[in-house]
Design an enzyme around this catalytic site. Structure first.
Site, mmCIF file in Angstrom:
data_model
loop_
_atom_site.group_PDB
_atom_site.id
_atom_site.type_symbol
_atom_site.label_atom_id
_atom_site.label_comp_id
_atom_site.label_asym_id
_atom_site.label_seq_id
_atom_site.Cartn_x
_atom_site.Cartn_y
_atom_site.Cartn_z
ATOM 1 N N GLY A 11 0.822 -1.193 0.000
ATOM 2 C CA GLY A 11 0.000 0.000 0.000
ATOM 3 C C GLY A 11 0.861 1.249 0.000
ATOM 4 O O GLY A 11 2.074 1.209 0.233
ATOM 5 N N CYS A 12 0.223 2.399 -0.237
ATOM 6 C CA CYS A 12 0.960 3.656 -0.330
ATOM 7 C C CYS A 12 1.459 4.124 1.040
ATOM 8 O O CYS A 12 2.648 4.423 1.202
ATOM 9 C CB CYS A 12 0.106 4.722 -1.009
ATOM 10 N N TYR A 13 0.562 4.180 2.024
ATOM 11 C CA TYR A 13 1.018 4.524 3.373
ATOM 12 C C TYR A 13 2.100 3.557 3.858
ATOM 13 O O TYR A 13 3.139 3.986 4.390
ATOM 14 C CB TYR A 13 -0.154 4.502 4.355
ATOM 15 N N THR A 44 4.294 1.873 2.254
ATOM 16 C CA THR A 44 5.574 2.087 1.577
ATOM 17 C C THR A 44 6.339 3.228 2.229
ATOM 18 O O THR A 44 7.526 3.085 2.580
ATOM 19 C CB THR A 44 5.346 2.376 0.090
ATOM 20 N N ALA A 45 5.685 4.366 2.399
ATOM 21 C CA ALA A 45 6.362 5.521 2.991
ATOM 22 C C ALA A 45 6.783 5.254 4.434
ATOM 23 O O ALA A 45 7.900 5.590 4.841
ATOM 24 C CB ALA A 45 5.447 6.743 2.927
#
Length: 344
Positions: A148-150, A152-153
């Site tokens: 997911g995007c969150y 990953t960061a």
């Protein structure tokens, strides 16, 4: 040259895949599916792709998709696990951008996603597709669960700290801000311009579905249970994630955090550790498959503050999926992804 299909080509992640794959020298786009837009030329739905993608949307028929070497799923949760077994049995490789195969426990998955997992027998086969962590396993994988995007960061920001053991894994905090495209392309009141502009709000403070994904991966890196407080926020911008991460140094630990991060990511093409004292902005990575990280230790106390920024649709979704595809087929990892951030 490999033949590639995309299931679910009309969302923001789908069009980002089309943008990247349409210019990839080793990819032939064979099929793009959409039940609602079947028969409609892609360029009619996305005029920006006129002259780049000369295909029409098709129905997601497994028999037709089985002729592809690799299939991307850019679909809502639940769709990939329904079709994946048929394609996997035919030898097709899959990169799933939904959450269907990100968690190893089907019971935990059902708890967070509100539906029964219909393909639990394939969960052990799935490789979590964060290249910086699992590159060697991704090379030989048939099924890759794109993060997911969150997650990953947050994971890229915390990874050197938890892996080295210099912070308390039971006291991690992540405050992350996302652009509105993270909510998808569907029409919702909460995503209307007048609802999100000129405002900033937190949501899902009691527990976000990306929490177990982050916790599982960081625990594997730490070798210890991880306790994470994760609070997402919505910002009035189209793209981007800015994660502000907090951790407590273990008593007695003296470490050069800047050097630690630079060493950890020195060979990573898509992780940029900024000079000490930097404050990265989401606009710096807009359109690029890059995560920019900065490390701070305010007042030289025991609290470490890490800033981690990505484009949620690129390194947080489609770009990372293409990065995984490159690894799976032995292409240079940067192939088709050498995009500089767009300003303004």
């Amino acid at each position: 040259m490999i033949s590639v299909g995309i299931v679910g080509g009309t969302g923001y992640t789908g069009v980002e895949l089309l943008r990247l794959l349409g210019q990839h020298p080793d990819v032939e786009l064979a099929m793009i599916t959409s039940r609602a837009e079947a028969g409609v030329p892609v360029s009619d739905v996305f005029p920006s792709l006129r002259g780049t993608i000369d295909l029409s949307f098709a129905q997601p028929e497994p028999a037709a998709l089985a002729s592809c070497d690799l299939v991307f799923f850019a679909t809502p949760h639940g769709a990939a696990m329904a079709m994946a077994p048929v394609l996997l049995d035919k030898g097709v490789r899959i990169v799933d951008l939904s959450a269907d195969f990100r968690l190893p426990d089907p019971v935990e998955w059902a708890h967070w996603y509100g539906q029964t997992h219909t393909c639990p027998e394939r969960l052990d086969q799935a490789v979590y597709g964060l290249p910086e962590f699992h590159r060697e396993r991704i090379r030989s994988a048939q099924l890759v669960a794109n993060p997911g995007c969150y997650p990953t960061a947050v994971q890229l920001g915390f990874w050197p700290l938890v892996k080295s053991g210099v912070v308390d894994p039971g006291r991690l905090v992540a405050n992350a801000v996302s652009g509105v495209s993270g909510a998808g392309r569907g029409a919702k009141v909460s995503s209307l311009y007048c609802e999100v502009s000129d405002s900033l709000k937190a949501y899902a403070a009691g527990g976000h579905r990306h929490l177990p994904e982050i916790r599982t991966q960081l625990a594997a890196a730490s070798g210890k249970p991880v306790e994470l407080t994760f609070v997402p926020h919505l910002a009035p911008m189209n793209r981007g994630i800015h994660a502000t991460l907090y951790a407590e140094l273990v008593a007695g630990e003296a470490v050069d955090l800047q050097a630690m991060y630079e060493t950890c990511y020195q060979d990573e093409a898509f992780v940029d550790v900024l000079p000490a004292g930097s404050h990265p902005a989401t606009r710096e990575v807009r359109g690029a498959n890059t995560c920019r990280i900065a490390i701070h230790q305010p007042q030289d106390r025991d609290t470490v503050v890490v800033f981690s920024v990505i484009d949620n649709l690129v390194k947080g979704a489609a770009g990372q999926a293409v990065q995984n595809m490159n690894i799976m087929y032995g292409f240079p990892e940067t192939r088709g992804l050498a995009v500089v951030g767009v300003l303004p």
